[in-house]
Design an enzyme around this catalytic site. Structure first.
Site, mmCIF file in Angstrom:
data_model
loop_
_atom_site.group_PDB
_atom_site.id
_atom_site.type_symbol
_atom_site.label_atom_id
_atom_site.label_comp_id
_atom_site.label_asym_id
_atom_site.label_seq_id
_atom_site.Cartn_x
_atom_site.Cartn_y
_atom_site.Cartn_z
ATOM 1 C CB SER A 129 23.004 -17.950 -19.443
ATOM 2 O OG SER A 129 22.603 -18.954 -19.252
ATOM 3 C CG HIS A 187 25.447 -15.521 -15.464
ATOM 4 N ND1 HIS A 187 25.153 -14.917 -16.622
ATOM 5 C CD2 HIS A 187 25.171 -16.732 -15.765
ATOM 6 C CE1 HIS A 187 25.423 -15.662 -17.768
ATOM 7 N NE2 HIS A 187 25.213 -16.067 -17.237
ATOM 8 C CD GLU A 213 26.782 -11.014 -16.365
ATOM 9 O OE1 GLU A 213 27.312 -10.029 -16.931
ATOM 10 O OE2 GLU A 213 26.359 -11.693 -16.931
ATOM 11 C CG ASN A 234 25.151 -13.920 -22.463
ATOM 12 O OD1 ASN A 234 26.389 -13.796 -23.402
ATOM 13 N ND2 ASN A 234 25.073 -14.338 -21.811
#
Ligand SMILES: NC(=O)c1ccc[n+]([C@@H]2O[C@H](COP(=O)([O-])OP(=O)(O)OC[C@H]3O[C@@H](n4cnc5c(N)ncnc54)[C@H](O)[C@@H]3O)[C@@H](O)[C@H]2O)c1
Length: 503
Positions: free
Chosen positions: A126, A147, A159, A197
């Site tokens: 991550s 991800h 992702e 993120n």
């Protein structure tokens, strides 16, 4: 993108590292029909993981979401590999081991000697660079980031991250495969934090900064983002759930990876919270208390005030225009004037949508700002900002106006850009910057933010609601007041503002 590039269901998917994420990913591949092989270095961990996965399938059967025959067939396809060599026939290996670069590099160096050259290799990292994990591989072209989000069986977003050396074919195969598994993949380049993120940072950072600037307390900031902004959870309650240490570590890693770009700067308030051991739900205390019987502090709401008999609307209110219909429906007389873009209250005070400036700057004028809502009709709360110079009568008229529309009203401190408007402007800025740097398409960014963090709208959808002129105005004004670069609008926002004007 063609789906027929997906890895055939008869081919084995190997999952290495069978903790929280490995188990979830293995379950997804298994339910999709693949033979799945589990490997973990901790003794018995893979076997325990297999038992846990079958236990979860049992619960799906109990809930009627899977037939007993399907469960038996899936359990029969699940196996444990004691050694990495037992993964030789895998068509796809997904790694979900500890988040340490050296461990992941070493694992893939060994795996590359075991699997066939056409086996797709994927990491569920991550925060590490996909490019760095693949950096020492003989064939880095077949290496991708996949991800998944926790819990992987429930959350649709994946992702699909292309490292510097990833072949397009490998990324396309990975994309098509997870799509076949019923997930919603988005493609992105190997960038710190990937899409979710990276772009979500301001949702936390602006709330923390507003708290530091004493605009409002955490419960009130959460309530405004939820009830006015339309976000599912507020940033303080959400980071208590994620863990303050985990959330801060992501912020720090993205900030470091961007060479300490002021757009991503971590918060001192959150640092102190982590230092104090108040990590959130898991320690019983974070921004809020979670001990037995602990009550969440109530957000600040104003006492009832009388509704004004009339208001004047100057010009077009843009995204706030639906307020006019609500005001008329509440029986308040509306008079329209040609130019402006704001309301005037009966006592002569003006009511303006947050634009990045502060109330105190309007010397001698009676001003109240109201915050941005995702949908003014659906919003159950409206935040107002005033300065000490604003008269109590003007504020009461503004409070009474929104209360007459059935909204809770929260008065916050005089901070430029307020709460929702400032947060959304920053989300748009980071999203536009990422798209213009080729990290991902606007559509994939919106999908990632809606599915990955449950936003009511993706940043590009917010921008379409507001217009880039408004976003640029907000950021420009914020940048003037906080001139360290954090709020400087990226070139893409300014470019889109010009393009919008030319249309
Ligand atoms: N937990 C999350 O919410 C989340 C979400 C997305 C991605 N991730 C990423 O997924 C990965 C795994 O996270 P997790 O939360 O499942 O961790 P976890 O601690 O639950 O599981 C990690 C597992 O890997 C095993 N392991 C460690 N080194 C190994 C090695 N060399 N070979 C084989 N197995 C090894 C451990 O024994 C353990 O069972 C990390 O890279 C993390 O960043 C986690």
């Amino acid at each position: 993108m063609t789906d027929n590039m997906a890895i055939e269901r008869s081919r084995t998917v190997a999952v290495v590292g069978t903790g929280t994420m490995g188990q979830g990913i293995a379950q997804v591949a298994l339910v999709a029909g693949h033979p799945v092989r589990l490997h973990d270095t901790a003794p018995d961990r893979a076997r325990e993981a297999a038992e846990a996965i079958v236990g979860r399938l049992d619960r799906l059967v109990e809930k009627g979401r899977m037939s007993p025959e399907e469960r038996d067939a899936a359990a029969g396809r699940l196996s444990v590999a004691e050694a990495l060599d037992d993964l030789a026939d895998a068509a796809l290996v997904i790694e979900a081991v500890v988040e340490r670069l050296a461990v992941k590099q070493e694992l893939f160096a060994r795996l590359e000697k075991t699997v066939a050259d056409d086996c797709l290799l994927a990491t569920n990292t991550s925060s590490l660079s996909v490019t760095a994990i693949a950096g020492k591989l003989r064939l880095p072209g077949r290496f991708v980031g996949l991800h998944f989000f926790n819990p992987a069986p429930l959350l649709p977003l994946v992702e699909v991250v292309s490292g510097f050396a990833t072949d397009d074919t490998a990324a396309t195969r990975a994309y098509a495969t997870v799509k076949e598994w019923g997930k919603t993949p988005v493609r992105c380049a190997d960038t710190p934090g990937f899409l979710v993120n990276r772009i979500a940072r301001p949702f936390y950072a602006e709330a923390l900064r507003l708290y530091e600037e004493q605009a409002a307390d955490p419960a009130t900031i959460d309530a405004v983002l939820r009830d006015c902004g339309g976000f599912r959870m507020g940033p303080f309650e959400l980071t208590d759930l994620i863990g303050q240490d985990v959330n801060e570590a992501v912020t720090r890693s993205v900030w470091d990876a961007f060479h300490q770009d002021p757009k991503f700067v971590p918060s001192l308030a959150q640092r102190r919270l982590v230092e104090s051991g108040r990590l959130g739900r898991k320690t019983g205390q974070g921004w809020f208390a979670y001990t037995e019987g602990a009550e969440r502090p109530a957000p600040r709401s104003e006492a009832p005030a009388p509704a004004p008999a009339k208001v004047t609307v100057h010009g077009d209110l843009g995204h706030a225009e639906p307020l006019v219909g609500l005001i008329e429906a509440a029986g308040i007389k509306v008079r329209r004037q040609k130019r402006g873009g704001h309301f005037t209250l009966p006592g002569g005070g003006h009511l303006l949508l947050a634009d990045g400036e502060a109330v105190f700057e309007y010397e001698g004028e009676e001003i109240v700002y109201f915050d941005l809502a995702h949908d003014y009709t659906a919003a159950t709360r409206i935040a107002l900002a005033t300065a000490p110079t604003t008269s109590p009568e003007t504020l009461q008229e503004a409070v009474g106006l929104f209360q007459a529309l059935g909204k809770e009203v929260t008065v916050i401190g005089d901070v430029p850009g307020m709460i929702v408007a400032r947060t959304v402007a920053m989300l748009v800025d980071l999203a536009v910057d990422a798209a213009d740097r080729g990290v991902a398409s606007a559509e994939d960014i919106d999908t990632a933010m809606r599915l990955g963090v449950n936003y009511p709208a993706g940043p590009f959808e917010w921008a379409a609601l507001l217009g880039y002129e408004k976003v640029s105005q907000l950021l420009g004004a914020l940048h003037t007041r906080y001139p360290n670069g954090r709020y400087a609008p990226c070139l893409g926002v300014v470019r889109r503002e010009y393009e919008e004007r030319a249309r």
